[in-house]
Write a protein that holds these residues in place. Structure first.
Motif, PDB file in Angstrom:
ATOM      1  N   MET A 211       0.858  -1.157   0.000  1.00  0.00           N
ATOM      2  CA  MET A 211       0.000   0.000   0.000  1.00  0.00           C
ATOM      3  C   MET A 211       0.908   1.226   0.000  1.00  0.00           C
ATOM      4  SD  MET A 211      -2.729   0.709   3.059  1.00  0.00           S
ATOM      5  CE  MET A 211      -1.641   0.896   4.441  1.00  0.00           C
ATOM      6  N   LYS A 212       0.531   2.227  -0.730  1.00  0.00           N
ATOM      7  CA  LYS A 212       1.358   3.417  -0.902  1.00  0.00           C
ATOM      8  C   LYS A 212       0.775   4.585  -0.101  1.00  0.00           C
ATOM      9  CE  LYS A 212       3.650   3.497  -4.620  1.00  0.00           C
ATOM     10  NZ  LYS A 212       4.678   3.715  -5.571  1.00  0.00           N
ATOM     11  N   ILE A 213       1.685   5.276   0.627  1.00  0.00           N
ATOM     12  CA  ILE A 213       1.318   6.503   1.320  1.00  0.00           C
ATOM     13  C   ILE A 213       2.303   7.590   0.906  1.00  0.00           C
ATOM     14  CG2 ILE A 213       0.288   5.296   3.301  1.00  0.00           C
ATOM     15  CD1 ILE A 213       2.876   5.977   4.870  1.00  0.00           C
ATOM     16  N   GLN A 214       1.973   8.816   1.225  1.00  0.00           N
ATOM     17  CA  GLN A 214       2.865   9.948   0.971  1.00  0.00           C
ATOM     18  C   GLN A 214       3.380  10.439   2.311  1.00  0.00           C
ATOM     19  OE1 GLN A 214       3.711  11.102  -2.045  1.00  0.00           O
ATOM     20  NE2 GLN A 214       4.953  12.790  -1.317  1.00  0.00           N
ATOM     21  N   LEU A 215       4.693  10.558   2.449  1.00  0.00           N
ATOM     22  CA  LEU A 215       5.295  11.096   3.662  1.00  0.00           C
ATOM     23  C   LEU A 215       5.731  12.531   3.418  1.00  0.00           C
ATOM     24  CD1 LEU A 215       7.602   8.145   4.798  1.00  0.00           C
ATOM     25  CD2 LEU A 215       5.410   8.828   5.784  1.00  0.00           C
ATOM     26  N   LEU A 216       5.434  13.393   4.376  1.00  0.00           N
ATOM     27  CA  LEU A 216       5.882  14.779   4.353  1.00  0.00           C
ATOM     28  C   LEU A 216       6.747  15.008   5.579  1.00  0.00           C
ATOM     29  CD1 LEU A 216       2.487  16.566   3.538  1.00  0.00           C
ATOM     30  CD2 LEU A 216       4.242  15.793   1.930  1.00  0.00           C
ATOM     31  N   PHE A 217       7.908  15.604   5.393  1.00  0.00           N
ATOM     32  CA  PHE A 217       8.831  15.867   6.490  1.00  0.00           C
ATOM     33  C   PHE A 217       8.938  17.368   6.704  1.00  0.00           C
ATOM     34  CE2 PHE A 217      10.091  11.866   4.530  1.00  0.00           C
ATOM     35  CZ  PHE A 217      10.104  11.027   5.633  1.00  0.00           C
ATOM     36  N   PHE A 218       8.922  17.778   7.974  1.00  0.00           N
ATOM     37  CA  PHE A 218       8.988  19.194   8.310  1.00  0.00           C
ATOM     38  C   PHE A 218      10.153  19.452   9.245  1.00  0.00           C
ATOM     39  CE2 PHE A 218       4.645  18.503   6.990  1.00  0.00           C
ATOM     40  CZ  PHE A 218       4.395  19.612   6.204  1.00  0.00           C
ATOM     41  N   GLY A 219      10.652  20.690   9.213  1.00  0.00           N
ATOM     42  CA  GLY A 219      11.717  21.097  10.112  1.00  0.00           C
ATOM     43  C   GLY A 219      12.957  20.237   9.958  1.00  0.00           C
ATOM     44  N   ILE A 220      13.531  19.850  11.083  1.00  0.00           N
ATOM     45  CA  ILE A 220      14.778  19.088  11.105  1.00  0.00           C
ATOM     46  C   ILE A 220      14.629  17.723  10.429  1.00  0.00           C
ATOM     47  CG2 ILE A 220      14.375  18.070  13.392  1.00  0.00           C
ATOM     48  CD1 ILE A 220      17.762  19.287  12.051  1.00  0.00           C
ATOM     49  N   THR A 221      13.411  17.184  10.378  1.00  0.00           N
ATOM     50  CA  THR A 221      13.248  15.857   9.765  1.00  0.00           C
ATOM     51  C   THR A 221      13.617  15.879   8.290  1.00  0.00           C
ATOM     52  OG1 THR A 221      10.872  16.130   9.308  1.00  0.00           O
ATOM     53  CG2 THR A 221      11.486  15.130  11.422  1.00  0.00           C
ATOM     54  N   THR A 222      13.438  17.016   7.636  1.00  0.00           N
ATOM     55  CA  THR A 222      13.854  17.143   6.235  1.00  0.00           C
ATOM     56  C   THR A 222      15.364  16.907   6.114  1.00  0.00           C
ATOM     57  OG1 THR A 222      12.079  18.708   5.770  1.00  0.00           O
ATOM     58  CG2 THR A 222      13.909  18.695   4.239  1.00  0.00           C
ATOM     59  N   ASP A 223      16.121  17.484   7.029  1.00  0.00           N
ATOM     60  CA  ASP A 223      17.576  17.287   7.027  1.00  0.00           C
ATOM     61  C   ASP A 223      17.944  15.854   7.401  1.00  0.00           C
ATOM     62  OD1 ASP A 223      17.964  19.975   6.385  1.00  0.00           O
ATOM     63  OD2 ASP A 223      18.062  20.564   8.497  1.00  0.00           O
ATOM     64  N   LEU A 224      17.198  15.256   8.309  1.00  0.00           N
ATOM     65  CA  LEU A 224      17.515  13.911   8.790  1.00  0.00           C
ATOM     66  C   LEU A 224      17.342  12.839   7.715  1.00  0.00           C
ATOM     67  CD1 LEU A 224      15.934  14.026  12.370  1.00  0.00           C
ATOM     68  CD2 LEU A 224      18.351  14.261  11.746  1.00  0.00           C
TER      69      LEU A 224
ATOM     70  N   VAL B 144       3.991   0.697   2.596  1.00  0.00           N
ATOM     71  CA  VAL B 144       3.781   0.029   3.887  1.00  0.00           C
ATOM     72  C   VAL B 144       2.828  -1.142   3.660  1.00  0.00           C
ATOM     73  CG1 VAL B 144       4.173   2.086   5.306  1.00  0.00           C
ATOM     74  CG2 VAL B 144       1.874   1.579   4.516  1.00  0.00           C
ATOM     75  N   PRO B 145       2.916  -2.167   4.507  1.00  0.00           N
ATOM     76  CA  PRO B 145       1.987  -3.293   4.373  1.00  0.00           C
ATOM     77  C   PRO B 145       0.553  -2.875   4.693  1.00  0.00           C
ATOM     78  CG  PRO B 145       3.872  -3.878   5.751  1.00  0.00           C
ATOM     79  CD  PRO B 145       3.930  -2.393   5.526  1.00  0.00           C
ATOM     80  N   GLU B 146      -0.402  -3.612   4.161  1.00  0.00           N
ATOM     81  CA  GLU B 146      -1.814  -3.387   4.504  1.00  0.00           C
ATOM     82  C   GLU B 146      -1.974  -3.455   6.020  1.00  0.00           C
ATOM     83  OE1 GLU B 146      -4.599  -2.833   2.493  1.00  0.00           O
ATOM     84  OE2 GLU B 146      -3.279  -2.700   0.765  1.00  0.00           O
TER      85      GLU B 146
ATOM     86  N   ASN C  55      -4.534   3.309   2.068  1.00  0.00           N
ATOM     87  CA  ASN C  55      -3.866   3.606   0.806  1.00  0.00           C
ATOM     88  C   ASN C  55      -4.043   5.085   0.459  1.00  0.00           C
ATOM     89  OD1 ASN C  55      -2.371   2.625  -1.454  1.00  0.00           O
ATOM     90  ND2 ASN C  55      -4.221   2.798  -2.678  1.00  0.00           N
ATOM     91  N   ASN C  56      -2.980   5.712   0.038  1.00  0.00           N
ATOM     92  CA  ASN C  56      -2.942   7.123  -0.368  1.00  0.00           C
ATOM     93  C   ASN C  56      -3.046   8.127   0.774  1.00  0.00           C
ATOM     94  OD1 ASN C  56      -2.617   6.573  -3.162  1.00  0.00           O
ATOM     95  ND2 ASN C  56      -4.806   6.113  -3.295  1.00  0.00           N
ATOM     96  N   ASP C  57      -2.932   7.678   2.019  1.00  0.00           N
ATOM     97  CA  ASP C  57      -2.894   8.637   3.126  1.00  0.00           C
ATOM     98  C   ASP C  57      -1.671   9.529   2.984  1.00  0.00           C
ATOM     99  OD1 ASP C  57      -5.209   7.970   4.498  1.00  0.00           O
ATOM    100  OD2 ASP C  57      -4.192   6.748   6.015  1.00  0.00           O
ATOM    101  N   VAL C  58      -1.796  10.743   3.490  1.00  0.00           N
ATOM    102  CA  VAL C  58      -0.677  11.680   3.544  1.00  0.00           C
ATOM    103  C   VAL C  58      -0.285  11.806   5.011  1.00  0.00           C
ATOM    104  CG1 VAL C  58       0.098  14.046   3.108  1.00  0.00           C
ATOM    105  CG2 VAL C  58      -1.478  12.917   1.502  1.00  0.00           C
ATOM    106  N   VAL C  59       0.953  11.409   5.312  1.00  0.00           N
ATOM    107  CA  VAL C  59       1.433  11.372   6.693  1.00  0.00           C
ATOM    108  C   VAL C  59       2.529  12.418   6.857  1.00  0.00           C
ATOM    109  CG1 VAL C  59       2.508   9.936   8.462  1.00  0.00           C
ATOM    110  CG2 VAL C  59       0.906   8.904   6.823  1.00  0.00           C
TER     111      VAL C  59
END
Length: 80
Positions: A1-14, A24-26, A67-71
């Motif tokens: 299953m496919k999701i979209q990950l968004l990273f903010f702040g320091i996580t972008t650098d990490l 990710v698995p079902e 499926n298709n969640d934005v996290v």
């Protein structure tokens, strides 16, 4: 299953990106996603201190992903 990950702040650098498509698995929970991310990106070892939002609403560890969640991975914000 496919999701979209968004990273903010320091996580972008990490992780070296501000967003990515991610498999990710079902029936994966937020907790399972965190464990998978820590395994892939050791730099996210403090992810349990970060806020997680799914489709613009804060999520708890037991929430299941669809499926298709934005996290969004949102680190603590400090300022003054």
């Amino acid at each position: 299953m496919k999701i979209q990950l968004l990273f903010f702040g320091i996580t972008t650098d990490l992780v070296g990106e501000s967003s990515m498509s991610y498999e990710v698995p079902e029936n994966s929970s937020i907790e399972a996603l965190k464990l998978k991310l820590i395994a892939q990106f050791a730099s996210l070892k403090n992810i349990n201190d970060f806020a997680i939002a799914v489709n613009e609403s804060y999520a708890k560890d037991h929430q299941l992903l669809l499926n298709n969640d934005v996290v969004a991975i949102i680190p603590p914000v400090s300022g003054g």
